[in-house]
Enzyme design. Structure first.
Site, PDB file in Angstrom:
ATOM      1  N   SER A  92      23.419 -23.197   3.992  1.00 38.39           N
ATOM      2  CA  SER A  92      23.536 -21.755   4.218  1.00 38.39           C
ATOM      3  C   SER A  92      23.780 -21.062   2.894  1.00 38.39           C
ATOM      4  O   SER A  92      24.283 -21.673   1.947  1.00 38.39           O
ATOM      5  CB  SER A  92      24.715 -21.484   5.151  1.00 38.39           C
ATOM      6  OG  SER A  92      24.986 -20.101   5.211  1.00 38.39           O
ATOM      7  N   TYR A 128      35.796  -6.374   8.350  1.00 36.89           N
ATOM      8  CA  TYR A 128      35.208  -6.881   9.585  1.00 36.89           C
ATOM      9  C   TYR A 128      35.741  -8.275   9.882  1.00 36.89           C
ATOM     10  O   TYR A 128      35.626  -9.170   9.054  1.00 36.89           O
ATOM     11  CB  TYR A 128      33.678  -6.901   9.482  1.00 36.89           C
ATOM     12  CG  TYR A 128      33.126  -5.528   9.313  1.00 36.89           C
ATOM     13  CD1 TYR A 128      32.873  -4.731  10.420  1.00 36.89           C
ATOM     14  CD2 TYR A 128      32.903  -5.000   8.053  1.00 36.89           C
ATOM     15  CE1 TYR A 128      32.396  -3.449  10.268  1.00 36.89           C
ATOM     16  CE2 TYR A 128      32.426  -3.709   7.890  1.00 36.89           C
ATOM     17  CZ  TYR A 128      32.184  -2.946   9.003  1.00 36.89           C
ATOM     18  OH  TYR A 128      31.719  -1.670   8.857  1.00 36.89           O
TER      19      TYR A 128
HETATM   20  P1  NDP Z   1      22.059 -22.627  16.914  1.00 37.92           P
HETATM   21  O1  NDP Z   1      23.491 -22.534  17.319  1.00 37.92           O
HETATM   22  O2  NDP Z   1      21.093 -21.630  17.419  1.00 37.92           O
HETATM   23  O3  NDP Z   1      21.511 -24.092  17.234  1.00 37.92           O
HETATM   24  C1  NDP Z   1      22.237 -25.214  16.796  1.00 37.92           C
HETATM   25  C2  NDP Z   1      21.747 -26.456  17.475  1.00 37.92           C
HETATM   26  O4  NDP Z   1      22.553 -27.559  17.018  1.00 37.92           O
HETATM   27  C3  NDP Z   1      21.914 -26.398  18.998  1.00 37.92           C
HETATM   28  O5  NDP Z   1      20.836 -27.011  19.614  1.00 37.92           O
HETATM   29  C4  NDP Z   1      23.217 -27.171  19.212  1.00 37.92           C
HETATM   30  O6  NDP Z   1      23.326 -27.751  20.470  1.00 37.92           O
HETATM   31  C5  NDP Z   1      23.084 -28.251  18.145  1.00 37.92           C
HETATM   32  N1  NDP Z   1      24.386 -28.828  17.868  1.00 37.92           N
HETATM   33  C6  NDP Z   1      25.522 -28.178  17.508  1.00 37.92           C
HETATM   34  N2  NDP Z   1      26.541 -29.039  17.445  1.00 37.92           N
HETATM   35  C7  NDP Z   1      26.054 -30.256  17.767  1.00 37.92           C
HETATM   36  C8  NDP Z   1      26.634 -31.535  17.894  1.00 37.92           C
HETATM   37  N3  NDP Z   1      27.931 -31.736  17.696  1.00 37.92           N
HETATM   38  N4  NDP Z   1      25.833 -32.570  18.242  1.00 37.92           N
HETATM   39  C9  NDP Z   1      24.529 -32.395  18.478  1.00 37.92           C
HETATM   40  N5  NDP Z   1      23.913 -31.188  18.377  1.00 37.92           N
HETATM   41  C10 NDP Z   1      24.679 -30.137  18.041  1.00 37.92           C
HETATM   42  O7  NDP Z   1      22.097 -22.608  15.316  1.00 37.92           O
HETATM   43  P2  NDP Z   1      20.975 -22.205  14.244  1.00 37.92           P
HETATM   44  O8  NDP Z   1      19.654 -22.685  14.665  1.00 37.92           O
HETATM   45  O9  NDP Z   1      21.183 -20.797  13.882  1.00 37.92           O
HETATM   46  O10 NDP Z   1      21.504 -23.061  13.004  1.00 37.92           O
HETATM   47  C11 NDP Z   1      20.844 -24.224  12.531  1.00 37.92           C
HETATM   48  C12 NDP Z   1      21.355 -24.511  11.137  1.00 37.92           C
HETATM   49  O11 NDP Z   1      21.130 -23.399  10.295  1.00 37.92           O
HETATM   50  C13 NDP Z   1      22.857 -24.806  11.058  1.00 37.92           C
HETATM   51  O12 NDP Z   1      23.084 -25.831  10.133  1.00 37.92           O
HETATM   52  C14 NDP Z   1      23.431 -23.491  10.568  1.00 37.92           C
HETATM   53  O13 NDP Z   1      24.669 -23.651   9.905  1.00 37.92           O
HETATM   54  C15 NDP Z   1      22.327 -23.051   9.616  1.00 37.92           C
HETATM   55  N6  NDP Z   1      22.350 -21.628   9.334  1.00 37.92           N
HETATM   56  C16 NDP Z   1      22.218 -20.699  10.331  1.00 37.92           C
HETATM   57  C17 NDP Z   1      22.281 -19.368  10.035  1.00 37.92           C
HETATM   58  C18 NDP Z   1      22.167 -18.318  11.100  1.00 37.92           C
HETATM   59  O14 NDP Z   1      22.477 -17.140  10.810  1.00 37.92           O
HETATM   60  N7  NDP Z   1      21.703 -18.639  12.288  1.00 37.92           N
HETATM   61  C19 NDP Z   1      22.479 -18.891   8.664  1.00 37.92           C
HETATM   62  C20 NDP Z   1      22.566 -19.945   7.692  1.00 37.92           C
HETATM   63  C21 NDP Z   1      22.507 -21.263   8.017  1.00 37.92           C
HETATM   64  P3  NDP Z   1      24.255 -27.069  21.612  1.00 37.92           P
HETATM   65  O15 NDP Z   1      23.805 -25.652  21.722  1.00 37.92           O
HETATM   66  O16 NDP Z   1      23.947 -27.878  22.801  1.00 37.92           O
HETATM   67  O17 NDP Z   1      25.658 -27.201  21.124  1.00 37.92           O
END
Ligand code: NDP
Length: 253
Positions: free
Chosen positions: A136, A149
């Protein structure tokens, strides 16, 4: 971007939603065999309908033993995307051990564990590989001037875990480079996935934050996926230990 991953097997964590889900779809469309790893099995059922032939694995990556059981025998993997993460909201001063531990287990420790499993396989097969850690922009920067905020507190843990990913990426690149395994990160700004919508839920905060980006926008899921695919592909054959900012220029300001 049209890239061809035919004949390669990819593993994507956090494959159920957001960036991970679209990465699976893009890799599948580009000819890769894809192992899709996530926590909610309903997401895997719907994803398997959209992408016939993917291999679904349902596991909580914050659980070391369960992950070892689910992925220890996963077999040959050429491309790995460590994407799963949580964004748990707690101000620093009120932070608890539980939230700290959960954040680091999912966002950092699982990257180490899954990468170890995959890299050991690559080394024993003597094949090259590419690993992309989805990090990120908050690995490098907080949101100065927006401290009024409460949403800022989100980044107590997200930023700390992503900062750790910066050095883990470099350490992995150093050690795995001689085995022709490249390791890089992508570092997006806000992306309006479920996670991103939570982070930017306050409309006033969201508007002000967007305005601080030189491009006056957040990043799209597709922008992040394109950078992931580029780093996975041979188009970035001489890039390792590095990161691509997908930050609409935020860090230039
Ligand atoms: P989402 O929350 O939309 O999706 C995350 C996914 O990861 C979900 O399918 C979730 O499953 C899965 N997940 C979370 N925890 C676990 C776990 N313990 N074991 C297995 N699966 C897990 O996130 P994003 O797509 O937005 O984020 C993806 C990546 O991008 C992350 O690394 C995030 O930090 C990074 N990122 C995102 C930003 C944003 O603004 N969206 C900005 C910068 C970086 P479930 O829903 O079932 O828990």
């Amino acid at each position: 971007m049209k890239l061809n991953f035919k004949g390669l097997r990819a593993l994507v964590t956090g494959a159920g939603k957001g960036i991970g889900r679209d990465t699976v779809k893009a890799l599948h469309a580009s000819g890769a065999k894809v192992v899709a790893v996530t926590r909610t099995s309903a997401d895997l059922v719907s994803l398997a309908k959209e992408c016939p032939g993917i291999e679904p694995v349902c596991v909580d990556l914050g659980d070391w033993e369960a992950t070892e059981k689910a992925l220890g025998g996963i077999g040959p993997v050429d491309l790995l995307v460590n994407n799963a993460a949580v964004a748990l909201v707690q101000p620093f001063i009120e932070s608890t051990k539980e939230v700290f531990d959960r954040s680091f287990k999912v966002n950092v420790r699982s990257v180490l564990q899954v990468s170890q499993i995959v890299a050991k396989g690559m080394i024993s097969r003597g094949v090259p590989g590419s690993i992309v850690n989805v990090s990120s922009m908050v690995a490098y920067v907080t949101f100065p001037g927006l401290a009024t905020y409460r949403v800022l507190s989100t980044h107590t843990f997200t930023g700390s875990t992503k900062g750790a990913i910066t050095m883990l990426t470099k350490a992995m690149a150093m050690e795995l480079g001689p085995h022709k395994i490249r390791v890089n990160s992508v570092n997006p700004t806000v992306v309006l996935t479920d996670m991103g919508k939570k982070v930017s839920a306050n409309p006033d905060f969201s508007k002000k934050l967007k305005e601080r980006h030189p491009l006056r926008k957040f990043a799209e899921v597709e922008d992040v996926v394109n950078s992931i695919l580029f780093l996975l592909s041979d188009s970035s054959a001489s890039t390792s230990g590095s990161g691509i900012l997908v930050d609409a220029g935020y860090l230039a300001s």
